[in-house]
Design a protein around this motif. Structure first.
Motif, PDB file in Angstrom:
ATOM      1  N   SER A 108      15.454   0.196   3.938  1.00 20.29           N
ATOM      2  CA  SER A 108      15.756   0.984   2.734  1.00 20.29           C
ATOM      3  C   SER A 108      14.509   1.749   2.277  1.00 20.29           C
ATOM      4  O   SER A 108      13.442   1.145   2.106  1.00 20.29           O
ATOM      5  N   PRO A 109      14.591   3.078   2.079  1.00 20.46           N
ATOM      6  CA  PRO A 109      15.760   3.934   2.298  1.00 20.46           C
ATOM      7  C   PRO A 109      15.959   4.315   3.770  1.00 20.46           C
ATOM      8  O   PRO A 109      17.053   4.606   4.202  1.00 20.46           O
ATOM      9  N   ASN A 110      14.871   4.335   4.539  1.00 19.17           N
ATOM     10  CA  ASN A 110      14.938   4.544   5.984  1.00 19.17           C
ATOM     11  C   ASN A 110      13.644   4.031   6.603  1.00 19.17           C
ATOM     12  O   ASN A 110      12.728   3.595   5.907  1.00 19.17           O
ATOM     13  N   ARG A 111      13.561   4.067   7.908  1.00 20.01           N
ATOM     14  CA  ARG A 111      12.394   3.512   8.607  1.00 20.01           C
ATOM     15  C   ARG A 111      11.086   4.197   8.198  1.00 20.01           C
ATOM     16  O   ARG A 111      10.080   3.536   7.929  1.00 20.01           O
ATOM     17  N   LEU A 112      11.108   5.521   8.148  1.00 18.98           N
ATOM     18  CA  LEU A 112       9.881   6.265   7.869  1.00 18.98           C
ATOM     19  C   LEU A 112       9.380   6.008   6.455  1.00 18.98           C
ATOM     20  O   LEU A 112       8.183   5.729   6.247  1.00 18.98           O
ATOM     21  N   GLU A 113      10.273   6.090   5.473  1.00 20.38           N
ATOM     22  CA  GLU A 113       9.850   5.883   4.082  1.00 20.38           C
ATOM     23  C   GLU A 113       9.393   4.449   3.854  1.00 20.38           C
ATOM     24  O   GLU A 113       8.465   4.210   3.077  1.00 20.38           O
ATOM     25  N   ARG A 114      10.036   3.507   4.524  1.00 21.87           N
ATOM     26  CA  ARG A 114       9.605   2.100   4.395  1.00 21.87           C
ATOM     27  C   ARG A 114       8.214   1.917   4.997  1.00 21.87           C
ATOM     28  O   ARG A 114       7.381   1.190   4.451  1.00 21.87           O
ATOM     29  N   ALA A 115       7.942   2.591   6.112  1.00 21.37           N
ATOM     30  CA  ALA A 115       6.620   2.509   6.731  1.00 21.37           C
ATOM     31  C   ALA A 115       5.558   3.139   5.832  1.00 21.37           C
ATOM     32  O   ALA A 115       4.459   2.585   5.662  1.00 21.37           O
ATOM     33  N   LYS A 116       5.872   4.279   5.232  1.00 21.13           N
ATOM     34  CA  LYS A 116       4.929   4.947   4.334  1.00 21.13           C
ATOM     35  C   LYS A 116       4.613   4.072   3.126  1.00 21.13           C
ATOM     36  O   LYS A 116       3.466   4.004   2.671  1.00 21.13           O
ATOM     37  N   LEU A 117       5.629   3.391   2.603  1.00 18.73           N
ATOM     38  CA  LEU A 117       5.418   2.504   1.463  1.00 18.73           C
ATOM     39  C   LEU A 117       4.489   1.351   1.841  1.00 18.73           C
ATOM     40  O   LEU A 117       3.601   0.975   1.063  1.00 18.73           O
ATOM     41  N   ALA A 118       4.671   0.811   3.035  1.00 20.82           N
ATOM     42  CA  ALA A 118       3.810  -0.292   3.486  1.00 20.82           C
ATOM     43  C   ALA A 118       2.369   0.177   3.665  1.00 20.82           C
ATOM     44  O   ALA A 118       1.419  -0.526   3.301  1.00 20.82           O
ATOM     45  N   ILE A 119       2.189   1.377   4.218  1.00 23.86           N
ATOM     46  CA  ILE A 119       0.831   1.907   4.405  1.00 23.86           C
ATOM     47  C   ILE A 119       0.178   2.149   3.048  1.00 23.86           C
ATOM     48  O   ILE A 119      -0.999   1.854   2.844  1.00 23.86           O
ATOM     49  N   SER A 120       0.951   2.698   2.100  1.00 22.07           N
ATOM     50  CA  SER A 120       0.419   2.946   0.759  1.00 22.07           C
ATOM     51  C   SER A 120      -0.034   1.652   0.097  1.00 22.07           C
ATOM     52  O   SER A 120      -1.095   1.602  -0.535  1.00 22.07           O
ATOM     53  N   SER A 121       0.751   0.588   0.241  1.00 24.03           N
ATOM     54  CA  SER A 121       0.380  -0.710  -0.329  1.00 24.03           C
ATOM     55  C   SER A 121      -0.881  -1.244   0.335  1.00 24.03           C
ATOM     56  O   SER A 121      -1.737  -1.851  -0.330  1.00 24.03           O
ATOM     57  N   LEU A 122      -1.005  -1.002   1.638  1.00 22.88           N
ATOM     58  CA  LEU A 122      -2.212  -1.431   2.350  1.00 22.88           C
ATOM     59  C   LEU A 122      -3.438  -0.699   1.832  1.00 22.88           C
ATOM     60  O   LEU A 122      -4.485  -1.310   1.589  1.00 22.88           O
ATOM     61  N   VAL A 123      -3.321   0.616   1.645  1.00 22.83           N
ATOM     62  CA  VAL A 123      -4.446   1.411   1.161  1.00 22.83           C
ATOM     63  C   VAL A 123      -4.931   0.897  -0.191  1.00 22.83           C
ATOM     64  O   VAL A 123      -6.133   0.875  -0.473  1.00 22.83           O
ATOM     65  N   ASP A 124      -3.995   0.461  -1.044  1.00 18.23           N
ATOM     66  CA  ASP A 124      -4.357  -0.052  -2.368  1.00 18.23           C
ATOM     67  C   ASP A 124      -5.228  -1.298  -2.285  1.00 18.23           C
ATOM     68  O   ASP A 124      -5.968  -1.614  -3.222  1.00 18.23           O
ATOM     69  N   LYS A 125      -5.142  -2.013  -1.163  1.00 15.47           N
ATOM     70  CA  LYS A 125      -5.889  -3.262  -1.025  1.00 15.47           C
ATOM     71  C   LYS A 125      -7.233  -3.081  -0.326  1.00 15.47           C
ATOM     72  O   LYS A 125      -8.038  -4.020  -0.285  1.00 15.47           O
ATOM     73  N   LEU A 126      -7.469  -1.913   0.253  1.00 18.64           N
ATOM     74  CA  LEU A 126      -8.724  -1.681   0.974  1.00 18.64           C
ATOM     75  C   LEU A 126      -9.877  -1.473   0.001  1.00 18.64           C
ATOM     76  O   LEU A 126      -9.689  -0.990  -1.112  1.00 18.64           O
ATOM     77  N   ARG A 127     -11.067  -1.815   0.433  1.00 22.15           N
ATOM     78  CA  ARG A 127     -12.260  -1.620  -0.385  1.00 22.15           C
ATOM     79  C   ARG A 127     -13.260  -0.708   0.335  1.00 22.15           C
ATOM     80  O   ARG A 127     -13.341   0.472   0.067  1.00 22.15           O
ATOM     81  N   ASP A 128     -13.974  -1.259   1.293  1.00 19.85           N
ATOM     82  CA  ASP A 128     -14.996  -0.467   1.984  1.00 19.85           C
ATOM     83  C   ASP A 128     -14.609  -0.130   3.414  1.00 19.85           C
ATOM     84  O   ASP A 128     -15.400   0.460   4.152  1.00 19.85           O
ATOM     85  N   ASP A 129     -13.413  -0.497   3.829  1.00 23.80           N
ATOM     86  CA  ASP A 129     -12.962  -0.183   5.180  1.00 23.80           C
ATOM     87  C   ASP A 129     -12.556   1.279   5.274  1.00 23.80           C
ATOM     88  O   ASP A 129     -12.111   1.879   4.298  1.00 23.80           O
ATOM     89  N   ARG A 130     -12.699   1.831   6.459  1.00 22.36           N
ATOM     90  CA  ARG A 130     -12.289   3.214   6.682  1.00 22.36           C
ATOM     91  C   ARG A 130     -10.894   3.249   7.267  1.00 22.36           C
ATOM     92  O   ARG A 130     -10.523   2.390   8.067  1.00 22.36           O
TER      93      ARG A 130
END
Length: 333
Positions: A108-130
């Motif tokens: 939900s809503p589709n594979r691509l948007e679900r993947a983008k949401l997961a990447i966005s959540s990951l970015v929120d948790k990064l600190r000094d990693d590139r």
């Protein structure tokens, strides 16, 4: 360098010329009303203390005060400078499949948007990693080079869709090669590639590309998006069909994704509905040896809004002290 933190308020400056237009229109109608009372010279003689010039001065002062208030509201900032700082972390390149099959709705809503949401959540948790982004379908290109600018990463991520790559297909091998070339020259051992795809219809040799990455000390992880039974693909308001008119069903190809991860000394994860799989992979990556990087960043800006608010307040005070009548002159006998 001047930066406006809330530049959207600058559109209010378009109101400034309207103040003069509105006041001119108001004076025009007032003059018409006075003309109905009698002759112009006679009416003016009855109001000797009225000053039209002072009225225009007041409008000008009010407009200037409004101008400076809007500038202050937009939060002007100065003093930004580029400076280098050393950070310790890892480099992660994420290769995201944007082929039409990623529009299947088994997530939900589709594979691509679900993947983008997961990447966005990951970015929120990064600190000094590139982190960097590569998008791929029938070909691949770098959407965002490796960076610690997480705000830019999320901005570029939001702009990704199935039209980001015009050529359809799933060139997994090329995507891995593009990721390999995108790592910074500073990094030698703390590098990882995460491929997010349904793995379907790969057109080259991704296993060989993953093996090449492993030889360079780069780990390759894969996240499978989709299901074995598959789902049809929405396309332009309908379901995608093949040349024979049959509805195309997109199925997850776990076999090739597992082979890629094995060749790349990484791991394969099947994306779940709640836990997409990025977090455990990144936890594994963070156990790698971190490296020191030189990162060019902006120093914090100095806020300047208070000075513009002060000017606006001073102009309003002067405007209120100026009346619309001429100064009275007393004759001394």
């Amino acid at each position: 360098m001047i930066n406006f933190a809330q530049a959207q308020y600058l559109v209010l400056l378009l109101l400034v010329p309207l103040f003069f237009v509105a006041y001119a229109v108001m004076r025009h109608f007032r003059r018409k009303r006075l003309e109905r009372l009698g002759e112009k010279d006679l009416v003016s003689g009855l109001m000797p203390s009225v000053s039209s010039s002072k009225a225009w001065v007041r409008v000008t002062l009010f407009s200037l005060a409004f101008f400076f208030f809007v500038i202050g509201l937009s939060r002007p900032q100065i003093g930004a400078k580029l400076k280098e700082r050393n950070i310790k972390g890892v480099e992660i390149m994420i290769a995201l499949d944007v082929s039409n099959s990623m529009m299947a709705e088994d997530y939900s809503p589709n594979r691509l948007e679900r993947a983008k949401l997961a990447i966005s959540s990951l970015v929120d948790k990064l600190r000094d990693d590139r982190i960097g982004l590569v998008v791929f379908a029938g070909t691949s290109f770098v959407q965002l080079p490796v960076t610690t600018d997480y705000a830019s990463a999320k901005m570029f991520l939001n702009s990704i869709n199935t039209e980001s790559v015009p050529i359809q297909g799933t060139a997994l091998g090329e995507a891995i090669t593009t990721c390999i070339r995108s790592f910074s020259t500073q990094s030698e051992r703390s590098r990882a590639i995460i491929i997010i795809t349904d793995g379907e219809n790969h057109e080259d040799d991704p296993v060989a590309a993953a093996g090449q990455a492993a030889e360079m000390g780069i780990k390759v992880f894969t996240i499978g998006v989709g299901s074995a039974e598959g789902k049809p693909i929405p396309y332009k308001g309908e379901l995608l069909k093949d040349k024979d008119g049959n509805i195309v069903v997109s199925r997850l190809d776990e076999k090739v994704l597992k082979e890629i991860a094995a060749a790349g000394n990484g791991a394969y994860v099947h994306a779940g509905m709640s836990e997409f799989g990025l977090n455990p992979i990144v936890d594994d990556i963070k156990r790698m040896d971190e490296e020191m990087f030189n990162s060019v960043v902006f120093e914090e800006f100095d806020e300047q809004y208070m000075y513009f608010f002060a000017i606006a307040l001073a102009l309003l005070a002067v405007e209120m002290l100026i009346g619309e009548r001429r100064a009275r002159r007393h004759l001394l006998n």
